[in-house]
Design a protein around this motif. Structure first.
Motif, PDB file in Angstrom:
ATOM      1  N   ALA A   5       0.836  -1.204   0.000  1.00 31.99           N
ATOM      2  CA  ALA A   5       0.000   0.000   0.000  1.00 31.99           C
ATOM      3  C   ALA A   5       0.865   1.246   0.000  1.00 31.99           C
ATOM      4  CB  ALA A   5      -0.913  -0.008   1.220  1.00 31.99           C
ATOM      5  N   SER A   6       0.333   2.294  -0.587  1.00 32.41           N
ATOM      6  CA  SER A   6       0.998   3.594  -0.571  1.00 32.41           C
ATOM      7  C   SER A   6      -0.059   4.685  -0.563  1.00 32.41           C
ATOM      8  CB  SER A   6       1.926   3.747  -1.767  1.00 32.41           C
ATOM      9  OG  SER A   6       1.209   3.648  -2.981  1.00 32.41           O
ATOM     10  N   SER A  29      -5.004 -15.535  -8.271  1.00 28.71           N
ATOM     11  CA  SER A  29      -5.930 -16.141  -7.318  1.00 28.71           C
ATOM     12  C   SER A  29      -6.830 -15.107  -6.638  1.00 28.71           C
ATOM     13  CB  SER A  29      -5.147 -16.902  -6.242  1.00 28.71           C
ATOM     14  OG  SER A  29      -4.440 -16.019  -5.403  1.00 28.71           O
ATOM     15  N   ILE A  30      -6.534 -13.827  -6.863  1.00 27.59           N
ATOM     16  CA  ILE A  30      -7.289 -12.783  -6.172  1.00 27.59           C
ATOM     17  C   ILE A  30      -8.536 -12.417  -6.957  1.00 27.59           C
ATOM     18  CG2 ILE A  30      -7.259 -10.404  -5.346  1.00 27.59           C
ATOM     19  CD1 ILE A  30      -4.272 -10.673  -4.958  1.00 27.59           C
ATOM     20  N   ASN A  31      -9.679 -12.379  -6.277  1.00 23.51           N
ATOM     21  CA  ASN A  31     -10.897 -11.882  -6.894  1.00 23.51           C
ATOM     22  C   ASN A  31     -11.156 -10.469  -6.395  1.00 23.51           C
ATOM     23  OD1 ASN A  31     -13.317 -11.445  -8.153  1.00 23.51           O
ATOM     24  ND2 ASN A  31     -14.486 -12.754  -6.769  1.00 23.51           N
ATOM     25  N   ALA A  32     -11.655 -10.340  -5.218  1.00 28.99           N
ATOM     26  CA  ALA A  32     -11.972  -9.008  -4.696  1.00 28.99           C
ATOM     27  C   ALA A  32     -10.752  -8.371  -4.041  1.00 28.99           C
ATOM     28  CB  ALA A  32     -13.102  -9.105  -3.673  1.00 28.99           C
ATOM     29  N   MET A  33     -10.666  -7.069  -4.168  1.00 30.01           N
ATOM     30  CA  MET A  33      -9.662  -6.265  -3.463  1.00 30.01           C
ATOM     31  C   MET A  33     -10.365  -5.055  -2.879  1.00 30.01           C
ATOM     32  SD  MET A  33      -6.322  -6.335  -5.955  1.00 30.01           S
ATOM     33  CE  MET A  33      -5.267  -5.568  -4.704  1.00 30.01           C
ATOM     34  N   GLY A  34      -9.764  -4.492  -1.869  1.00 30.00           N
ATOM     35  CA  GLY A  34     -10.397  -3.316  -1.293  1.00 30.00           C
ATOM     36  C   GLY A  34      -9.611  -2.759  -0.138  1.00 30.00           C
ATOM     37  N   TRP A  35     -10.317  -1.965   0.653  1.00 36.11           N
ATOM     38  CA  TRP A  35      -9.721  -1.267   1.784  1.00 36.11           C
ATOM     39  C   TRP A  35     -10.599  -1.403   3.015  1.00 36.11           C
ATOM     40  CZ3 TRP A  35      -4.953   0.908   1.167  1.00 36.11           C
ATOM     41  CH2 TRP A  35      -4.508   1.062  -0.148  1.00 36.11           C
ATOM     42  N   TYR A  36      -9.952  -1.689   4.118  1.00 37.00           N
ATOM     43  CA  TYR A  36     -10.558  -1.620   5.432  1.00 37.00           C
ATOM     44  C   TYR A  36      -9.879  -0.477   6.188  1.00 37.00           C
ATOM     45  CZ  TYR A  36     -13.023  -6.141   5.218  1.00 37.00           C
ATOM     46  OH  TYR A  36     -13.881  -7.171   4.900  1.00 37.00           O
ATOM     47  N   ARG A  37     -10.500  -0.039   7.246  1.00 39.79           N
ATOM     48  CA  ARG A  37      -9.864   0.956   8.112  1.00 39.79           C
ATOM     49  C   ARG A  37     -10.171   0.655   9.566  1.00 39.79           C
ATOM     50  NH1 ARG A  37     -13.469   6.380   6.617  1.00 39.79           N
ATOM     51  NH2 ARG A  37     -15.402   5.734   7.685  1.00 39.79           N
ATOM     52  N   GLN A  38      -9.267   1.121  10.411  1.00 37.36           N
ATOM     53  CA  GLN A  38      -9.451   0.925  11.843  1.00 37.36           C
ATOM     54  C   GLN A  38      -9.034   2.195  12.569  1.00 37.36           C
ATOM     55  OE1 GLN A  38      -7.502  -2.519  13.538  1.00 37.36           O
ATOM     56  NE2 GLN A  38      -8.948  -2.559  15.248  1.00 37.36           N
ATOM     57  N   ALA A  39      -9.981   2.789  13.240  1.00 38.80           N
ATOM     58  CA  ALA A  39      -9.714   3.971  14.055  1.00 38.80           C
ATOM     59  C   ALA A  39      -9.406   3.527  15.479  1.00 38.80           C
ATOM     60  CB  ALA A  39     -10.918   4.903  14.031  1.00 38.80           C
ATOM     61  N   PRO A  40      -8.715   4.355  16.244  1.00 37.56           N
ATOM     62  CA  PRO A  40      -8.385   3.987  17.626  1.00 37.56           C
ATOM     63  C   PRO A  40      -9.625   3.629  18.430  1.00 37.56           C
ATOM     64  CG  PRO A  40      -7.158   5.919  16.967  1.00 37.56           C
ATOM     65  CD  PRO A  40      -8.132   5.649  15.869  1.00 37.56           C
ATOM     66  N   GLY A  41      -9.587   2.492  19.076  1.00 35.77           N
ATOM     67  CA  GLY A  41     -10.691   2.065  19.926  1.00 35.77           C
ATOM     68  C   GLY A  41     -11.881   1.507  19.177  1.00 35.77           C
ATOM     69  N   CYS A  94      -5.030  -2.333   3.029  1.00 37.16           N
ATOM     70  CA  CYS A  94      -5.380  -2.959   1.762  1.00 37.16           C
ATOM     71  C   CYS A  94      -5.719  -4.428   2.015  1.00 37.16           C
ATOM     72  CB  CYS A  94      -4.211  -2.835   0.793  1.00 37.16           C
ATOM     73  SG  CYS A  94      -4.497  -3.627  -0.797  1.00 37.16           S
ATOM     74  N   TRP A  95      -6.692  -4.926   1.280  1.00 41.88           N
ATOM     75  CA  TRP A  95      -7.182  -6.296   1.480  1.00 41.88           C
ATOM     76  C   TRP A  95      -7.421  -6.950   0.128  1.00 41.88           C
ATOM     77  CZ3 TRP A  95     -12.259  -7.404  -0.187  1.00 41.88           C
ATOM     78  CH2 TRP A  95     -12.750  -8.675   0.135  1.00 41.88           C
ATOM     79  N   GLY A  96      -7.109  -8.233   0.071  1.00 45.94           N
ATOM     80  CA  GLY A  96      -7.389  -9.005  -1.124  1.00 45.94           C
ATOM     81  C   GLY A  96      -7.970 -10.348  -0.728  1.00 45.94           C
ATOM     82  N   SER A  97      -8.886 -10.837  -1.525  1.00 44.93           N
ATOM     83  CA  SER A  97      -9.541 -12.103  -1.215  1.00 44.93           C
ATOM     84  C   SER A  97      -9.392 -13.057  -2.383  1.00 44.93           C
ATOM     85  CB  SER A  97     -11.022 -11.862  -0.917  1.00 44.93           C
ATOM     86  OG  SER A  97     -11.668 -13.092  -0.627  1.00 44.93           O
TER      87      SER A  97
END
Length: 113
Positions: A5-6, A29-41, A94-97
């Protein structure tokens, strides 16, 4: 599969940022790709995803502001983030499935008010 990721950084509210994520390795082998996020707490949440065929999914909180796109030839997914809000501040992953779920390193997005 490796995901690199950049992008990310610090921006004022109302500003824009673009995240990129390049896949390497067994990319076929990858079908879906995308983005997750995590905020503090908070729990990690899906921001946006796109399938190899171009079907997209967005979190309700980013609809109309974020756009996900994908260049299959470059094995790269992009997240254009416009009208950023302080509530968008988080570490974005970044995420890939495919055969498994794959994760890239997180990139910090900070939106100041």
């Amino acid at each position: 599969v490796q995901l690199q990721a950049s992008g990310g950084g610090l921006v004022q509210a109302g500003g824009s940022l673009r995240l990129s994520c390049a896949a390497s390795g067994r990319v076929f082998s990858i079908n879906a790709m995308g983005w997750y996020r995590q905020a503090p707490g908070k729990q990690r949440e899906l921001v946006a995803a796109i399938t190899r065929g171009g079907t997209t999914t967005y979190a309700d909180s980013v609809k109309g502001r974020f756009t996900i796109s994908r260049d299959n030839a470059k094995n790269t997914v992009y997240l254009q983030m416009n009208s950023l809000e302080p509530g968008d501040t988080a570490v974005y992953y970044c995420w890939g499935s495919g055969e498994y779920d794959y994760w890239g390193q997180g990139t910090q997005v900070t939106v100041s008010s």
